[in-house]
Design a protein around this motif. Structure first.
Motif, mmCIF file in Angstrom:
data_model
loop_
_atom_site.group_PDB
_atom_site.id
_atom_site.type_symbol
_atom_site.label_atom_id
_atom_site.label_comp_id
_atom_site.label_asym_id
_atom_site.label_seq_id
_atom_site.Cartn_x
_atom_site.Cartn_y
_atom_site.Cartn_z
ATOM 1 N N UNK A 94 -10.168 4.690 -8.757
ATOM 2 C CA UNK A 94 -9.437 5.461 -7.744
ATOM 3 C C UNK A 94 -8.579 4.545 -6.883
ATOM 4 N N UNK A 95 -9.075 3.355 -6.598
ATOM 5 C CA UNK A 95 -8.275 2.392 -5.852
ATOM 6 C C UNK A 95 -7.029 2.001 -6.643
ATOM 7 N N UNK A 96 -7.187 1.829 -7.929
ATOM 8 C CA UNK A 96 -6.024 1.555 -8.791
ATOM 9 C C UNK A 96 -4.993 2.676 -8.675
ATOM 10 N N UNK A 97 -5.487 3.916 -8.652
ATOM 11 C CA UNK A 97 -4.601 5.087 -8.630
ATOM 12 C C UNK A 97 -3.810 5.185 -7.330
ATOM 13 N N UNK A 98 -4.368 4.668 -6.222
ATOM 14 C CA UNK A 98 -3.688 4.793 -4.928
ATOM 15 C C UNK A 98 -3.086 3.476 -4.451
ATOM 16 N N UNK A 99 -3.117 2.458 -5.300
ATOM 17 C CA UNK A 99 -2.758 1.105 -4.866
ATOM 18 C C UNK A 99 -1.292 0.938 -4.484
ATOM 19 N N UNK A 100 -0.415 1.832 -4.931
ATOM 20 C CA UNK A 100 1.002 1.699 -4.595
ATOM 21 C C UNK A 100 1.446 2.672 -3.508
ATOM 22 N N UNK A 101 0.512 3.372 -2.909
ATOM 23 C CA UNK A 101 0.872 4.303 -1.838
ATOM 24 C C UNK A 101 1.383 3.547 -0.617
ATOM 25 N N UNK A 102 2.200 4.237 0.188
ATOM 26 C CA UNK A 102 2.736 3.658 1.416
ATOM 27 C C UNK A 102 2.415 4.551 2.612
ATOM 28 N N UNK A 103 1.267 5.209 2.552
ATOM 29 C CA UNK A 103 0.822 6.028 3.676
ATOM 30 C C UNK A 103 -0.275 5.288 4.423
ATOM 31 N N UNK A 104 -0.548 5.747 5.629
ATOM 32 C CA UNK A 104 -1.591 5.122 6.425
ATOM 33 C C UNK A 104 -1.726 5.799 7.761
ATOM 34 N N UNK A 105 -2.695 5.388 8.551
ATOM 35 C CA UNK A 105 -2.881 5.964 9.882
ATOM 36 C C UNK A 105 -1.658 5.705 10.761
ATOM 37 N N UNK A 106 -1.522 6.445 11.860
ATOM 38 C CA UNK A 106 -0.387 6.246 12.776
ATOM 39 C C UNK A 106 -0.586 4.995 13.619
ATOM 40 N N UNK A 107 -0.319 3.851 13.040
ATOM 41 C CA UNK A 107 -0.516 2.557 13.713
ATOM 42 C C UNK A 107 0.598 1.623 13.263
ATOM 43 N N UNK A 108 0.849 0.548 14.007
ATOM 44 C CA UNK A 108 1.873 -0.411 13.592
ATOM 45 C C UNK A 108 1.638 -0.881 12.161
ATOM 46 N N UNK A 109 2.720 -1.123 11.448
ATOM 47 C CA UNK A 109 2.617 -1.469 10.035
ATOM 48 C C UNK A 109 1.863 -2.777 9.809
ATOM 49 N N UNK A 110 1.862 -3.642 10.806
ATOM 50 C CA UNK A 110 1.119 -4.904 10.670
ATOM 51 C C UNK A 110 -0.360 -4.663 10.421
ATOM 52 N N UNK A 111 -0.875 -3.498 10.827
ATOM 53 C CA UNK A 111 -2.295 -3.209 10.590
ATOM 54 C C UNK A 111 -2.603 -3.117 9.105
ATOM 55 N N UNK A 112 -1.605 -2.782 8.290
ATOM 56 C CA UNK A 112 -1.840 -2.723 6.845
ATOM 57 C C UNK A 112 -2.069 -4.131 6.295
ATOM 58 N N UNK A 113 -1.382 -5.113 6.875
ATOM 59 C CA UNK A 113 -1.630 -6.498 6.473
ATOM 60 C C UNK A 113 -3.003 -6.952 6.934
#
Length: 214
Positions: A94-113
């Motif tokens: 399932x992680x493979x299936x979502x690995x290219x998504x660009x969604x996330x919580x409403x927070x600064x993008x640096x949190x994804x890093x």
């Protein structure tokens, strides 16, 4: 989020997800149950959390937080339970299936890093896997953590009165007693994670570790 930020950060996040998938494919069955650096979660739990956050949308996050009574820990626990399959290999698929998504919580993008690097190390250090990260991108995550309150997932209070100096890149922050070490170790420490003995040095190192792990 600007389009320029997205064009820089999301490819790094996707690369980190792919690298983690590669590493996790090598795990033996028992290793999935190894306690991670994230207190209370094993390796499988951390992966389930990464699946959950990759699927999260801004609107969905608001609904989830309402359901959790605006308790972040409760929401995270619910997400792990929801995404943690009975077989870790299914969670990995399932992680493979979502690995290219660009969604996330409403927070600064640096949190994804921050998430990609810190949770990657939560897993890798637990099962003795080493990865070399791009100092420039770790610096972006570290800078965010140092400027963000612990109350919302950062490490600003941990760093008060300390001077951070990276040993593997051009990064300095703050003033006071010096803490020196690799950027990934600095990032982990201000994110409340333990690091190896002597990985961080300087007169402020012990203070930092005491604060972040208390």
């Amino acid at each position: 989020m600007t389009s320029r930020q997205g064009s820089i950060i999301w490819p790094v996040v996707h690369d980190e997800r792919r690298a983690l998938i590669h590493d996790l494919e090598l795990l033996e069955e028992a290793q999935w149950q190894t306690p991670s650096l994230c207190v209370g979660w094993n390796v499988h739990d951390v992966l389930a959390h990464l699946v959950d956050t990759a699927k999260t949308t801004r609107l969905g996050f608001a609904r989830r937080m309402m359901a959790a009574g605006f308790n972040f820990d409760r929401d995270n626990a619910t997400g792990v339970t929801r995404e943690r399959a009975h077989d870790p290999r299914l969670t990995l698929a399932e992680f493979c299936a979502v690995s290219t998504r660009t969604s996330g919580p409403p927070a600064p993008l640096a949190t994804r890093l921050v998430e990609a690097f810190v949770h990657g190390e939560d897993i890798r250090r637990a099962v003795a896997i080493r990865r070399d990260y791009s100092p420039a991108h770790v610096a972006t995550a570290l800078d965010y953590q140092l400027r963000t309150s612990v109350k919302i997932g950062g490490g600003k209070e941990y760093a008060e009165g300390l001077r951070f100096i990276a040993s593997d890149g051009a990064f300095e922050h703050g003033s006071g007693h010096e803490v020196r070490g690799p950027m990934i170790a600095l990032l982990l420490s201000v994110s409340g994670r333990p690091v190896a003995v002597n990985e961080l040095i300087g007169p402020g190192a012990a203070t930092l570790m005491h604060r972040s792990l208390s």
